[in-house]
Motif scaffolding. Structure first.
Motif, PDB file in Angstrom:
ATOM      1  N   TRP A  10     -51.299 -12.706 -76.652  1.00 24.10           N
ATOM      2  CA  TRP A  10     -51.202 -12.223 -75.327  1.00 24.10           C
ATOM      3  C   TRP A  10     -49.683 -12.582 -74.957  1.00 24.10           C
ATOM      4  O   TRP A  10     -49.016 -13.638 -75.136  1.00 24.10           O
ATOM      5  N   THR A  11     -49.390 -11.598 -73.938  1.00 23.05           N
ATOM      6  CA  THR A  11     -48.090 -12.200 -73.226  1.00 23.05           C
ATOM      7  C   THR A  11     -48.212 -11.925 -71.634  1.00 23.05           C
ATOM      8  O   THR A  11     -48.822 -11.399 -71.248  1.00 23.05           O
ATOM      9  N   LYS A  12     -47.192 -12.599 -70.841  1.00 20.92           N
ATOM     10  CA  LYS A  12     -47.108 -12.395 -69.715  1.00 20.92           C
ATOM     11  C   LYS A  12     -46.181 -11.520 -69.103  1.00 20.92           C
ATOM     12  O   LYS A  12     -45.749 -11.249 -68.045  1.00 20.92           O
ATOM     13  N   ASN A  13     -45.227 -10.904 -70.170  1.00 21.84           N
ATOM     14  CA  ASN A  13     -44.092 -10.049 -69.984  1.00 21.84           C
ATOM     15  C   ASN A  13     -44.505  -8.890 -69.362  1.00 21.84           C
ATOM     16  O   ASN A  13     -45.297  -8.005 -70.158  1.00 21.84           O
ATOM     17  N   VAL A  14     -44.118  -8.611 -68.182  1.00 23.34           N
ATOM     18  CA  VAL A  14     -44.533  -7.257 -67.351  1.00 23.34           C
ATOM     19  C   VAL A  14     -43.995  -5.963 -68.410  1.00 23.34           C
ATOM     20  O   VAL A  14     -44.469  -5.026 -68.154  1.00 23.34           O
ATOM     21  N   ASP A  15     -43.111  -6.316 -69.178  1.00 26.33           N
ATOM     22  CA  ASP A  15     -42.454  -5.109 -70.039  1.00 26.33           C
ATOM     23  C   ASP A  15     -43.397  -4.565 -70.805  1.00 26.33           C
ATOM     24  O   ASP A  15     -43.421  -3.590 -71.378  1.00 26.33           O
TER      25      ASP A  15
ATOM     26  N   TRP B 166     -46.726  -3.986 -70.126  1.00 20.29           N
ATOM     27  CA  TRP B 166     -47.689  -3.768 -69.015  1.00 20.29           C
ATOM     28  C   TRP B 166     -47.489  -1.874 -69.042  1.00 20.29           C
ATOM     29  O   TRP B 166     -46.624  -1.468 -68.453  1.00 20.29           O
ATOM     30  N   ARG B 167     -48.509  -1.546 -70.057  1.00 18.64           N
ATOM     31  CA  ARG B 167     -48.036   0.125 -70.126  1.00 18.64           C
ATOM     32  C   ARG B 167     -47.995   0.896 -68.954  1.00 18.64           C
ATOM     33  O   ARG B 167     -47.099   1.912 -68.844  1.00 18.64           O
ATOM     34  N   MET B 168     -48.961   0.761 -68.195  1.00 21.57           N
ATOM     35  CA  MET B 168     -48.844   1.609 -67.091  1.00 21.57           C
ATOM     36  C   MET B 168     -47.645   1.459 -66.009  1.00 21.57           C
ATOM     37  O   MET B 168     -47.084   2.349 -65.555  1.00 21.57           O
ATOM     38  N   ASN B 169     -47.070   0.219 -65.976  1.00 17.87           N
ATOM     39  CA  ASN B 169     -46.032  -0.050 -65.251  1.00 17.87           C
ATOM     40  C   ASN B 169     -44.698   0.532 -66.172  1.00 17.87           C
ATOM     41  O   ASN B 169     -43.863   1.007 -65.348  1.00 17.87           O
ATOM     42  N   VAL B 170     -44.621   0.457 -67.308  1.00 17.22           N
ATOM     43  CA  VAL B 170     -43.636   0.850 -68.132  1.00 17.22           C
ATOM     44  C   VAL B 170     -43.519   2.384 -67.823  1.00 17.22           C
ATOM     45  O   VAL B 170     -42.483   3.117 -67.973  1.00 17.22           O
ATOM     46  N   GLU B 171     -44.747   3.062 -67.793  1.00 17.94           N
ATOM     47  CA  GLU B 171     -44.899   4.512 -67.527  1.00 17.94           C
ATOM     48  C   GLU B 171     -44.719   4.983 -66.163  1.00 17.94           C
ATOM     49  O   GLU B 171     -44.781   6.275 -65.904  1.00 17.94           O
ATOM     50  N   GLY B 172     -44.447   3.976 -65.289  1.00 20.63           N
ATOM     51  CA  GLY B 172     -44.066   4.410 -63.968  1.00 20.63           C
ATOM     52  C   GLY B 172     -45.508   4.844 -63.140  1.00 20.63           C
ATOM     53  O   GLY B 172     -45.420   5.349 -62.118  1.00 20.63           O
ATOM     54  N   ARG B 173     -46.580   4.308 -63.615  1.00 23.73           N
ATOM     55  CA  ARG B 173     -47.997   4.750 -62.834  1.00 23.73           C
ATOM     56  C   ARG B 173     -48.333   3.602 -61.981  1.00 23.73           C
ATOM     57  O   ARG B 173     -49.469   3.956 -61.504  1.00 23.73           O
ATOM     58  N   ILE B 174     -47.651   2.717 -61.635  1.00 19.90           N
ATOM     59  CA  ILE B 174     -47.980   1.653 -60.566  1.00 19.90           C
ATOM     60  C   ILE B 174     -47.148   2.201 -59.226  1.00 19.90           C
ATOM     61  O   ILE B 174     -46.027   2.238 -59.301  1.00 19.90           O
ATOM     62  N   PRO B 175     -48.051   2.318 -58.522  1.00 23.85           N
ATOM     63  CA  PRO B 175     -47.378   2.883 -57.087  1.00 23.85           C
ATOM     64  C   PRO B 175     -46.215   1.948 -56.415  1.00 23.85           C
ATOM     65  O   PRO B 175     -46.617   0.679 -56.584  1.00 23.85           O
TER      66      PRO B 175
ATOM     67  N   PRO C  49     -44.515  -7.091 -55.913  1.00 22.69           N
ATOM     68  CA  PRO C  49     -43.437  -8.006 -56.002  1.00 22.69           C
ATOM     69  C   PRO C  49     -43.844  -9.413 -56.705  1.00 22.69           C
ATOM     70  O   PRO C  49     -42.941 -10.127 -57.085  1.00 22.69           O
ATOM     71  N   VAL C  50     -45.108  -9.898 -56.729  1.00 23.81           N
ATOM     72  CA  VAL C  50     -45.405 -11.105 -57.669  1.00 23.81           C
ATOM     73  C   VAL C  50     -45.018 -10.812 -58.998  1.00 23.81           C
ATOM     74  O   VAL C  50     -44.878 -11.708 -59.361  1.00 23.81           O
ATOM     75  N   PHE C  51     -45.103  -9.570 -59.499  1.00 30.64           N
ATOM     76  CA  PHE C  51     -44.786  -9.522 -60.956  1.00 30.64           C
ATOM     77  C   PHE C  51     -43.251  -9.169 -61.174  1.00 30.64           C
ATOM     78  O   PHE C  51     -42.968  -8.892 -62.433  1.00 30.64           O
ATOM     79  N   GLN C  52     -42.370  -9.184 -60.154  1.00 33.43           N
ATOM     80  CA  GLN C  52     -41.137  -8.741 -60.415  1.00 33.43           C
ATOM     81  C   GLN C  52     -40.333 -10.000 -59.964  1.00 33.43           C
ATOM     82  O   GLN C  52     -38.844  -9.972 -59.829  1.00 33.43           O
ATOM     83  N   VAL C  53     -40.748 -11.165 -59.958  1.00 31.94           N
ATOM     84  CA  VAL C  53     -40.136 -12.154 -59.547  1.00 31.94           C
ATOM     85  C   VAL C  53     -38.986 -12.654 -60.698  1.00 31.94           C
ATOM     86  O   VAL C  53     -38.049 -13.361 -60.486  1.00 31.94           O
ATOM     87  N   ASN C  54     -39.415 -12.499 -62.087  1.00 31.18           N
ATOM     88  CA  ASN C  54     -38.475 -12.733 -62.972  1.00 31.18           C
ATOM     89  C   ASN C  54     -38.178 -14.005 -63.408  1.00 31.18           C
ATOM     90  O   ASN C  54     -36.969 -14.551 -63.346  1.00 31.18           O
ATOM     91  N   ASN C  55     -39.146 -15.069 -63.241  1.00 30.39           N
ATOM     92  CA  ASN C  55     -38.860 -16.415 -63.783  1.00 30.39           C
ATOM     93  C   ASN C  55     -39.980 -16.821 -65.031  1.00 30.39           C
ATOM     94  O   ASN C  55     -40.602 -16.081 -65.519  1.00 30.39           O
ATOM     95  N   SER C  56     -39.899 -18.167 -65.087  1.00 25.76           N
ATOM     96  CA  SER C  56     -40.632 -18.770 -66.374  1.00 25.76           C
ATOM     97  C   SER C  56     -42.189 -18.482 -66.159  1.00 25.76           C
ATOM     98  O   SER C  56     -42.672 -18.466 -67.224  1.00 25.76           O
ATOM     99  N   ALA C  57     -42.698 -18.167 -65.110  1.00 21.08           N
ATOM    100  CA  ALA C  57     -44.231 -17.725 -65.000  1.00 21.08           C
ATOM    101  C   ALA C  57     -44.447 -16.598 -65.656  1.00 21.08           C
ATOM    102  O   ALA C  57     -45.601 -16.359 -66.252  1.00 21.08           O
ATOM    103  N   PHE C  58     -43.431 -15.780 -65.993  1.00 18.16           N
ATOM    104  CA  PHE C  58     -43.604 -14.531 -66.596  1.00 18.16           C
ATOM    105  C   PHE C  58     -42.811 -14.376 -67.961  1.00 18.16           C
ATOM    106  O   PHE C  58     -42.637 -13.215 -68.507  1.00 18.16           O
ATOM    107  N   SER C  59     -42.272 -15.392 -68.470  1.00 17.02           N
ATOM    108  CA  SER C  59     -41.310 -15.264 -69.615  1.00 17.02           C
ATOM    109  C   SER C  59     -42.192 -15.757 -70.918  1.00 17.02           C
ATOM    110  O   SER C  59     -43.027 -16.439 -70.719  1.00 17.02           O
ATOM    111  N   GLU C  60     -41.647 -15.631 -71.821  1.00  8.71           N
ATOM    112  CA  GLU C  60     -42.295 -16.193 -73.301  1.00  8.71           C
ATOM    113  C   GLU C  60     -41.397 -16.673 -74.095  1.00  8.71           C
ATOM    114  O   GLU C  60     -40.112 -16.404 -73.946  1.00  8.71           O
ATOM    115  N   GLY C  61     -41.627 -17.121 -75.383  1.00 13.09           N
ATOM    116  CA  GLY C  61     -40.848 -17.622 -76.334  1.00 13.09           C
ATOM    117  C   GLY C  61     -39.874 -18.762 -75.942  1.00 13.09           C
ATOM    118  O   GLY C  61     -39.838 -19.453 -75.090  1.00 13.09           O
TER     119      GLY C  61
END
Length: 452
Positions: free
Chosen positions: A59-64, A66-75, A82-94
């Motif tokens: 499992w990962t929290k890295n939004v990269d 997220w298939r729908m997001n990568v494919e541009g299917r999230i409105p 915005p919650v998933f675009q903060v780009n801090n340790s809450a969504f980082s891994e490793g």
């Protein structure tokens, strides 16, 4: 597969009812719609814990991922994007996550270790801030009405944050108001975020040039190669912890006021146990931000495809009969095996701080006020609609001051028989609106009192 919307009026009013309906129909994992986006909603305790612990690295929290997001299917206007675009340790891994969490661990240690002077001073400051807020409630006389969410539980942890961050009093008030705008959403949220990011970046620059005894300075010392952007984005995580704390304070107050047995236990000093009980039965962070499997994975009655979003329900897991059925509700101490603070690599590093603030806030409130009575039945209290938090929108109460209690402001000007005014526990560096109960924030809080 057709999915039903999760965030309905039924969910806002009674999420437990929705959880059980989903559990009965689908099992521990249910397909739902979250504001137009399909999501796997995990309700089983074992399943939630397994994903949180992530021992297999699936499992990962890295939004990269997220298939729908990568494919541009999230409105682009999806409210939660915005919650998933903060780009801090809450969504980082490793390695990146471990580096940032190590900075957090070391920076929080002076505030969470009771043997350290910073922790002792902070505890005194929390008590002082609580007394100041109660003093504003008491300005209207020995009895009155109050919204303990807006006038006590929410401002208290934000005042503590200003102290930990090292803001000046005036600057801190601006940040408090913008944090509220950001958390509550609405038309001002985007502008509030920009101001907050600018304020945190400005703070990062100041603390790099002139470090002090505060959280950002400790983070820089722990991780000297932190960039200004990284530090600013990390500091923006504080509102989440503080909103959690405010909600926990409210939920504990409701439990104490509405449960005679809990009120009796509070009177003998078992406040920490009451806080733990509420975190178990009514966790403020009801659902967690998404995880994504790196490969297809079987869970419950479904196979979740790689890159599908998974929302973990802490509240649902705590109500899972496999977990809840094993609890001893007559026990003096409730289990610490709950998931209110998370688990695994993304568990909450500030849980001791949040627990301490909640304990002090509740103790101070019930020592200064007596005969606190809810202005509404518990099943009619208004909850904030949110996919993540279970937080009261307001907590209206009728109260009476404890016999013999005189607000600090009245003691300071009460004549020869009045006790000497005590200096603010926040210290000289924090003197100002927090301790004198003057300024914009206090005017805002007084305005709430006058509107009653």
């Amino acid at each position: 597969m057709s999915v039903e919307p999760l965030l309905t009026r039924d969910y806002d009013a009674d999420p437990a009812f929705v959880h059980e309906r989903l559990r009965k129909r689908y099992g521990p994992v249910a397909p739902v719609d979250v504001l137009g986006v399909p999501v796997w909603f995990v309700l089983g305790y074992e399943e939630v814990l397994r994903v949180l612990q992530n021992s297999g690295g699936i499992w990962t929290k890295n939004v990269d991922r997220w298939r729908m997001n990568v494919e541009g299917r999230i409105p682009a206007d999806w409210p939660l994007l915005p919650v998933f675009q903060v780009n801090n340790s809450a969504f980082s891994e490793g390695t990146a996550q471990r580096r940032l969490r190590n900075a957090w661990t070391q920076a929080l240690a002076p505030f969470q270790d009771h043997t350290q002077p910073q922790a002792q001073l902070l505890e005194q400051a929390v008590a002082q801030y609580a007394d100041d807020l109660i003093g504003v409630l008491a300005e209207g006389g020995p009895t009155g009405w109050a919204d303990l969410a807006a006038q006590y539980a929410r401002p208290l942890p934000l005042m503590v944050a200003n102290r930990m961050l090292g803001f000046s009093a005036a600057r801190g008030e601006e940040v408090v108001m913008d944090i509220w705008r950001l958390i509550d959403g609405g038309p001002d949220a985007a502008a509030a975020f920009e101001r907050l990011y600018a304020a945190m970046t400005e703070l990062a620059v100041t603390k790099r040039e002139r470090p002090g005894e505060d959280l950002p300075s400790y983070m820089i010392a722990a991780c000297p190669d932190l960039t200004l952007d990284e530090l600013a984005r990390e500091l923006l995580m504080l509102p989440g912890l503080l909103d959690f704390t405010a909600s926990l304070v409210c939920n504990v107050v409701v439990e104490v006021v509405s449960n005679r047995d809990v009120r009796a236990s509070l009177s003998v000093g078992a406040i920490d146990e009451t806080v733990n009980r509420v975190a178990l039965l009514n966790p403020p962070m009801a659902n967690l931000t998404f995880r994504f499997p790196k490969t297809d994975v079987k869970m419950g009655n479904f196979t979740i495809a790689a890159g599908d979003p998974v929302m973990l329900s802490v509240a649902g897991a705590h109500a899972d009969p496999r977990f809840a059925g094993a609890l001893d509700h007559e026990a003096i101490r409730s289990t610490r095996a709950h998931l209110a603070w998370g688990a695994g690599p993304h568990s909450c590093l500030g849980h001791r701080l949040a627990t301490q603030m909640t304990t002090i806030a509740v103790r101070r409130l019930f020592s200064r006020l007596t005969k606190i009575k809810l202005a509404l039945p518990t099943d009619q209290l208004p909850w904030r609609p949110s996919p993540f938090m279970r937080a009261l929108r307001s907590l209206p109460v009728q109260f009476e001051l404890a016999e013999g209690y005189v607000p600090a402001g009245e003691r300071a000007s009460g004549g020869a028989d009045a006790p000497a005014a005590q200096p603010s526990a926040a210290g000289e560096a924090q003197a100002g609106p927090e301790s004198s109960r003057a300024g914009g924030l206090w005017g805002f809080l007084r305005g709430l009192r006058l509107k009653r």
